[in-house]
Design a protein around this motif. Structure first.
Motif, PDB file in Angstrom:
ATOM      1  N   ASN A   1      -6.958  32.993   1.189  1.00  0.00           N
ATOM      2  CA  ASN A   1      -7.149  32.385  -0.131  1.00  0.00           C
ATOM      3  C   ASN A   1      -6.888  30.886  -0.100  1.00  0.00           C
ATOM      4  O   ASN A   1      -7.410  30.137  -0.927  1.00  0.00           O
TER       5      ASN A   1
ATOM      6  N   LEU B   1      -4.650  31.438 -12.092  1.00  0.00           N
ATOM      7  CA  LEU B   1      -4.458  31.385 -10.634  1.00  0.00           C
ATOM      8  C   LEU B   1      -5.768  31.117  -9.917  1.00  0.00           C
ATOM      9  O   LEU B   1      -5.824  30.341  -8.956  1.00  0.00           O
ATOM     10  N   GLY B   2      -6.841  31.762 -10.373  1.00  0.00           N
ATOM     11  CA  GLY B   2      -8.144  31.599  -9.729  1.00  0.00           C
ATOM     12  C   GLY B   2      -8.717  30.208  -9.883  1.00  0.00           C
ATOM     13  O   GLY B   2      -9.477  29.738  -9.024  1.00  0.00           O
ATOM     14  N   SER B   3      -8.367  29.537 -10.956  1.00  0.00           N
ATOM     15  CA  SER B   3      -8.858  28.169 -11.172  1.00  0.00           C
ATOM     16  C   SER B   3      -8.085  27.157 -10.332  1.00  0.00           C
ATOM     17  O   SER B   3      -8.537  26.022 -10.150  1.00  0.00           O
TER      18      SER B   3
ATOM     19  N   PHE C   1      -4.557  35.642 -14.216  1.00  0.00           N
ATOM     20  CA  PHE C   1      -5.273  35.515 -12.951  1.00  0.00           C
ATOM     21  C   PHE C   1      -6.434  34.532 -13.045  1.00  0.00           C
ATOM     22  O   PHE C   1      -6.852  33.969 -12.037  1.00  0.00           O
TER      23      PHE C   1
ATOM     24  N   PHE D   1      -9.756  36.323 -12.019  1.00  0.00           N
ATOM     25  CA  PHE D   1      -9.654  35.448 -10.847  1.00  0.00           C
ATOM     26  C   PHE D   1     -11.044  35.076 -10.349  1.00  0.00           C
ATOM     27  O   PHE D   1     -11.329  33.906 -10.050  1.00  0.00           O
TER      28      PHE D   1
ATOM     29  N   ALA E   1     -13.366  38.189  -4.710  1.00  0.00           N
ATOM     30  CA  ALA E   1     -12.354  38.699  -5.656  1.00  0.00           C
ATOM     31  C   ALA E   1     -12.958  39.712  -6.616  1.00  0.00           C
ATOM     32  O   ALA E   1     -12.315  40.703  -6.976  1.00  0.00           O
TER      33      ALA E   1
ATOM     34  N   THR F   1      -5.379  28.071  -7.314  1.00  0.00           N
ATOM     35  CA  THR F   1      -4.968  28.331  -5.926  1.00  0.00           C
ATOM     36  C   THR F   1      -6.077  28.139  -4.888  1.00  0.00           C
ATOM     37  O   THR F   1      -5.858  27.449  -3.887  1.00  0.00           O
TER      38      THR F   1
END
Length: 399
Positions: free
Chosen positions: A230, A31-33, A28, A151, A255, A35
């Motif tokens: 998001n 993904l957090g870096s 995650f 995230f 988040a 999306t």
């Protein structure tokens, strides 16, 4: 001898818990870096709102098709860790290729390929984790919340680094993190899941249940905007005059607030009931989107990001439990699959794509007016479901 065996089992369990927690954190983090800032990157590339919406809406559509396919591959090979590791490595390589693409048609293809391999990760890892915690009587939420923490930290980190270097750095952070996650994946518990999803058998039964069909509509209307936010929240922050670091702070707060609510969700559901929790989550989401539409100050936007913790942290566990509770045992796995595919997948795609069209034609504020309208319909649908639940209880009491 017995005490020594218990100590060994306890140590092994602690080691496995740590491995799973680190896995979720790093995946995650990747993904957090990536999306939340991808839409900002595409915007700076000069893509139109519709084009951004098209690229960003590919993921949920591909997931609907790909996830059952990965499930069949995993069942056939009986090697979930190998499939998980392979898909992570492939997604990491595609992420590096993504950074060099500047043609819209190729962007569509690369985004679809990335989504195809990335879509395998959560179902397989969740299946391994759930099978493991059921065997050892563990706590899934306590392990999964590390994903929310990862995230949250990643968006702040990548946002700040993007300001120092360039936005393209998000692709390198994403790929490096997924390579690390692939190494950790090889150490995940090698559990087997006996649950089989038979869509042909279950669909007819489930679509004859008014409450189930209405709940799919509810999830579509309430969770679709949450997922699409998001994508567009970074553009909203920058349009309001915020920096990329500001985007990171906003996502860190939103988040990061999910983790504590996920931890208490079970107790709140027992106290208030699933439908009441879902209504609370839906109403808070609706108020949040309406508040963004009136163009508040950035400080107020940051202050209200905790609303995501309530809406996501409470909605996800309550919705999953409600779907399982109202479905017959024989088609429960099918019900969960349909809930994920139609309620979440299609809802996310619809809101992301239409949000992109609205962004291009009317601006970011009207995207949030659109989210408000959909969520309001979802809340009204929940009241109808609540009425049907009450009628069913009355019939049972009379009988």
């Amino acid at each position: 001898m017995e005490v020594s065996l218990k100590q060994t089992n306890g140590q092994q369990e602690s080691k496995t818990n740590l491995t799973i927690s680190i896995f979720y954190f790093f995946f995650f983090f990747g993904l957090g870096s990536f999306t939340p800032l991808l839409s900002v990157y595409l915007n700076e590339m000069g893509l139109s709102g519709t084009q951004i919406g098209t690229v960003m809406s590919i993921t949920p559509i591909v997931m609907i098709i790909a996830q059952p396919m990965w499930g069949m591959i995993t069942d056939y090979t009986q090697k979930p860790r190998l499939v998980l590791t392979g898909t992570l490595i492939t997604a990491a390589v595609i992420g590096l290729i993504y950074s060099s693409v500047n043609t819209f048609s190729i962007l569509i293809f690369i985004a679809a390929m990335l989504s195809f391999f990335q879509s395998a990760v959560i179902p397989i890892s969740d299946s391994l984790t759930i099978s493991y915690v059921q065997r050892v009587k563990g706590n899934y939420g306590a392990l999964r919340l590390w994903g929310a923490i990862g995230f949250a930290i990643a968006v702040l980190f990548s946002g700040r680094l993007s300001e120092i270097v360039s936005l393209s750095v998000i692709f390198y952070i994403f790929s490096i993190t997924l390579f690390i996650t692939a190494i950790i994946a090889w150490k995940m518990p090698n559990e087997r899941s006996s649950a089989q999803v038979d869509l042909k058998k279950g669909v007819t039964t489930l679509f004859r249940m008014p409450r189930f069909v209405l709940f799919l509509l509810t999830t579509f209307m309430i969770f679709g905007p949450i997922a699409a936010n998001n994508v567009y929240f970074g553009i909203f922050i920058t349009d309001m005059g915020g920096t990329l670091t500001g985007v990171g702070i906003a996502f860190l707060l939103s988040a990061g607030s999910e983790a504590p609510f996920m931890k208490v969700a079970g107790n709140w559901i027992q106290r208030l009931g699933m439908l009441h929790i879902l209504l609370i989550a839906g109403i808070i989401s609706c108020l949040r989107w309406a508040f963004y539409f009136v163009e508040p100050s950035l400080m107020l936007v940051y202050a209200t990001t905790i609303a995501q913790g309530v809406s996501v942290g409470l909605f996800i566990p309550a919705a999953l439990q409600y779907v399982r509770d109202i479905s017959p045992n024989s088609v429960r796995a099918t019900a969960v699959s349909l809930y994920a595919a139609i309620g979440n997948g299609l809802g996310s795609w619809f809101c992301t794509y239409v949000g992109g069209v609205i962004l291009e034609t009317s601006g970011i504020l009207n995207v949030y007016l659109f989210f408000t309208s959909l969520t309001l319909i979802g809340i009204l649908t929940l009241f109808i479901i609540r009425y049907l639940d009450q009628k069913k209880k009355e019939v049972k009491n009379v009988a």
